[in-house]
Design a protein around this motif. Structure first.
Motif, mmCIF file in Angstrom:
data_model
loop_
_atom_site.group_PDB
_atom_site.id
_atom_site.type_symbol
_atom_site.label_atom_id
_atom_site.label_comp_id
_atom_site.label_asym_id
_atom_site.label_seq_id
_atom_site.Cartn_x
_atom_site.Cartn_y
_atom_site.Cartn_z
ATOM 1 N N ASP A 1 0.824 -1.217 0.000
ATOM 2 C CA ASP A 1 0.000 0.000 0.000
ATOM 3 C C ASP A 1 0.864 1.277 0.000
ATOM 4 O O ASP A 1 0.388 2.356 0.317
ATOM 5 N N ARG A 2 2.132 1.142 -0.381
ATOM 6 C CA ARG A 2 3.035 2.308 -0.303
ATOM 7 C C ARG A 2 3.042 3.095 -1.612
ATOM 8 O O ARG A 2 3.114 2.525 -2.698
ATOM 9 N N ASP A 3 2.967 4.423 -1.507
ATOM 10 C CA ASP A 3 2.954 5.290 -2.695
ATOM 11 C C ASP A 3 4.358 5.729 -3.101
ATOM 12 O O ASP A 3 4.631 5.971 -4.269
ATOM 13 N N VAL A 4 5.227 5.886 -2.093
ATOM 14 C CA VAL A 4 6.610 6.302 -2.371
ATOM 15 C C VAL A 4 7.543 5.350 -1.624
ATOM 16 O O VAL A 4 7.359 5.108 -0.433
ATOM 17 N N LYS B 1 8.112 -7.182 -7.160
ATOM 18 C CA LYS B 1 7.058 -8.201 -7.122
ATOM 19 C C LYS B 1 5.786 -7.684 -6.469
ATOM 20 O O LYS B 1 4.709 -8.230 -6.660
ATOM 21 N N LEU B 2 5.921 -6.631 -5.643
ATOM 22 C CA LEU B 2 4.789 -6.190 -4.815
ATOM 23 C C LEU B 2 4.394 -4.740 -5.045
ATOM 24 O O LEU B 2 3.445 -4.237 -4.421
ATOM 25 N N ILE B 3 5.119 -4.065 -5.912
ATOM 26 C CA ILE B 3 4.949 -2.612 -6.041
ATOM 27 C C ILE B 3 3.522 -2.244 -6.456
ATOM 28 O O ILE B 3 2.900 -2.924 -7.286
ATOM 29 N N LYS B 4 3.023 -1.200 -5.868
ATOM 30 C CA LYS B 4 1.673 -0.707 -6.202
ATOM 31 C C LYS B 4 1.782 0.109 -7.491
ATOM 32 O O LYS B 4 2.714 0.916 -7.634
ATOM 33 N N GLU B 5 0.866 -0.073 -8.395
ATOM 34 C CA GLU B 5 0.927 0.666 -9.655
ATOM 35 C C GLU B 5 0.823 2.167 -9.394
ATOM 36 O O GLU B 5 0.049 2.600 -8.534
ATOM 37 N N LYS C 1 5.885 -0.742 -16.794
ATOM 38 C CA LYS C 1 6.790 0.093 -17.593
ATOM 39 C C LYS C 1 7.082 1.394 -16.855
ATOM 40 O O LYS C 1 6.186 2.000 -16.249
ATOM 41 N N LEU C 2 8.355 1.824 -16.917
ATOM 42 C CA LEU C 2 8.742 3.102 -16.320
ATOM 43 C C LEU C 2 7.903 4.226 -16.913
ATOM 44 O O LEU C 2 7.661 4.259 -18.124
ATOM 45 N N ASN C 3 7.490 5.150 -16.082
ATOM 46 C CA ASN C 3 6.713 6.344 -16.440
ATOM 47 C C ASN C 3 5.268 6.032 -16.852
ATOM 48 O O ASN C 3 4.516 6.937 -17.191
ATOM 49 N N GLU C 4 4.922 4.726 -16.842
ATOM 50 C CA GLU C 4 3.518 4.349 -17.036
ATOM 51 C C GLU C 4 3.038 3.655 -15.754
ATOM 52 O O GLU C 4 2.125 4.116 -15.092
ATOM 53 N N GLY C 5 3.757 2.567 -15.389
ATOM 54 C CA GLY C 5 3.360 1.800 -14.193
ATOM 55 C C GLY C 5 4.001 2.301 -12.906
ATOM 56 O O GLY C 5 3.483 2.090 -11.810
ATOM 57 N N PHE C 6 5.159 2.919 -13.033
ATOM 58 C CA PHE C 6 5.830 3.482 -11.848
ATOM 59 C C PHE C 6 6.752 4.625 -12.281
ATOM 60 O O PHE C 6 7.056 4.775 -13.465
#
Ligand SMILES: NC(=O)c1ccc[n+]([C@@H]2O[C@H](COP(=O)([O-])OP(=O)(O)OC[C@H]3O[C@@H](n4cnc5c(N)ncnc54)[C@H](O)[C@@H]3O)[C@@H](O)[C@H]2O)c1
Length: 444
Positions: free
Chosen positions: A91-94, A123-127, A157-162
């Motif tokens: 649930d982390r944004d940054v 593996k767990l990053i929030k979009e 993808k960088l700048n789309e998903g994170f």
């Protein structure tokens, strides 16, 4: 989540933060963001560290003004908590990554910790989240390692998903919180928009310039600033070696050189240590390895600074010889084991190198350091019956040392000073046989 939503959440401290790696850099950072009102999750792989942090007990060694209090306060309020589990990160944004980035025997970066943190996170990053690397990395690492590893492990993808940035840390042990709040920072984003959002984030805790740049510039600035320092110290050290040979006094020479406009010669000393300066020049150099770029100043500076503990060994050897003693069998008392004054941080300390070399020559070594728990004790008691005392670190603690009594307890009365700390007059008045790095015998 759109990048504008993330920006809003950051602006209003509604973004959930995670700090990966709770060492000298990560812990104060996590504490500061929690103190100003963010919800912060700290992740580390060390069970003991996580346990202590969750009890509000700082695992950082040495004196760190304010850190214990803020940690205790934020943990008890529940704005900061530590975990061993990456699963808590969903649930982390940054996410700010502060793991170690050492170089190996080959002087090349060893990014095992960074890679492992990125894979676990991916593996767990929030979009839609923002990932910031605070660790020091070689120029090009964001593009060639961080981006592909995170894209592959997350499937995004960088700048789309994170979003991705690099905001290198400038803190120094002993002043972690003060440095974090008051030093200027370069804020590198993979896009201009990302850098601007990062500036918004850091504005909550930094009261100094936050300069938005691209990632390569951020990587360069960090490694160059530490390389600059290493090269400057190496210059002073080389002049110290020359002074000893030609009948000079580097401390006097430095003072008078600096009266010439535009000269800012640094102090010579018994070596360069710590978690940053001995390795960051190699990180910078590694960025052009395999190319035809000929490097000479950076490796030469590293070699001179690494040589200084050996030079201290040579001074001790010469001093003992004048008293018809050998290194083998001599008892040597070392003052200062940390890598710099007023800290208990011992990573890559010049004293470590000197102790290793003395032991190799069959000397018996007694170590004192007021900031390192296993080396605390009474200086005069510990120095009793030693052949020589050696000052490696100019902790203020040693300033009031009674040199007359030191002379009495030492067997041969030798004091070797790697920092010109005690001064010729004071040492001579105490009857010590005083050897100072950078001062030729018989000068002063
Ligand atoms: N210490 C300093 O004064 C300083 C100053 C500026 C920059 N830096 C840079 O900051 C970075 C961190 O340095 P530090 O001194 O804080 O290091 P540190 O060794 O004190 O802390 C690193 C922490 O990361 C943890 N860790 C390692 N792998 C992990 C993983 N996969 N997941 C979670 N946690 C993990 C370790 O257990 C440790 O607690 C380095 O790149 C260093 O060069 C350090």
């Amino acid at each position: 989540m759109m990048i504008s939503d993330l920006s809003n959440k950051i602006q209003h401290k509604k973004a959930n933060l995670a700090v990966i790696g709770l060492g000298y850099v990560g812990l104060p950072l996590a504490c500061e963001f929690a103190r100003v009102g963010f919800n912060v999750l700290g992740i580390d792989i060390l069970d003991e560290r996580v346990r202590r942090i969750n009890k509000g007990d700082s695992p950082i060694k040495g004196i760190e003004p304010g850190l214990e209090d803020i940690l205790a306060e934020t943990v008890s309020k529940g704005t900061l908590r530590a975990s061993l589990e990456y699963t808590d990160i969903t649930d982390r944004d940054v996410i700010l990554i502060c793991v170690e980035t050492p170089v190996g025997e080959d002087n090349m970066p060893h990014y095992d910790a960074l890679r492992s943190a990125l894979v676990s996170l991916g593996k767990l990053i929030k979009e839609g989240s923002l990932v910031i690397i605070e660790s020091t990395i070689a120029p090009g690492t964001m593009q060639h390692l961080v981006k592909p590893v995170l894209e592959e492990s997350s499937g995004l993808k960088l700048n789309e998903g994170f979003f991705l940035g690099n905001c290198p840390e400038r803190v120094m042990p002993g002043k972690l919180l003060m440095n974090l709040r008051l030093l200027n920072r370069v804020v590198g984003g993979m896009t201009t928009e990302t850098a601007e959002i990062m500036v918004k984030l850091y504005k909550h805790i930094v009261r100094a310039d936050l300069d938005p740049v691209d990632c390569v510039t951020a990587e360069l600035v960090k490694t160059v600033e530490n390389t600059y320092r290493d090269v400057q110290i190496a210059f002073a050290n080389e002049i110290a070696l020359i002074c000893e040979q030609v009948g000079g006094d580097v401390w006097k020479v430095r003072e008078l050189v600096n009266k010439s406009p535009g000269r800012q010669m640094l102090y010579a000393g018994s070596g360069v240590g710590g978690p940053c300066i001995p390795k960051d020049p190699w990180l910078l150099a590694s960025s052009v390895s395999g190319s035809q770029t000929p490097l000479s100043i950076i490796p030469a500076a590293r070699n001179i600074n690494d040589y200084m503990p050996t030079h201290m060994l040579n001074l001790i050897h010469a001093a003992l010889a004048e008293h018809n003693r050998e290194l083998a069998g001599a008892k040597i008392f070392i003052m200062g084991y940390a890598y710099m004054e007023e800290t208990g941080e011992t990573r890559n300390s010049p004293s470590q190198s000197l102790v290793y070399q003395l032991s190799d020559r069959q000397s018996q070594v007694i170590i004192h350091d007021p900031y390192v728990p296993q080396y605390q004790g009474s200086v005069l008691e510990m120095a009793r019956d030693c052949d020589a005392a050696v000052l490696m670190v100019k902790h203020q603690f040693y300033q009031n040392l009674d040199l007359k009594t030191l002379r009495q307890v030492l067997r041969s009365g030798i004091l070797v000073d790697g920092r010109s700390f005690f001064g010729v007059e004071r040492a001579n008045a105490a009857g010590l046989d005083y050897w100072v790095l950078g001062i030729a015998r018989g000068v002063g």
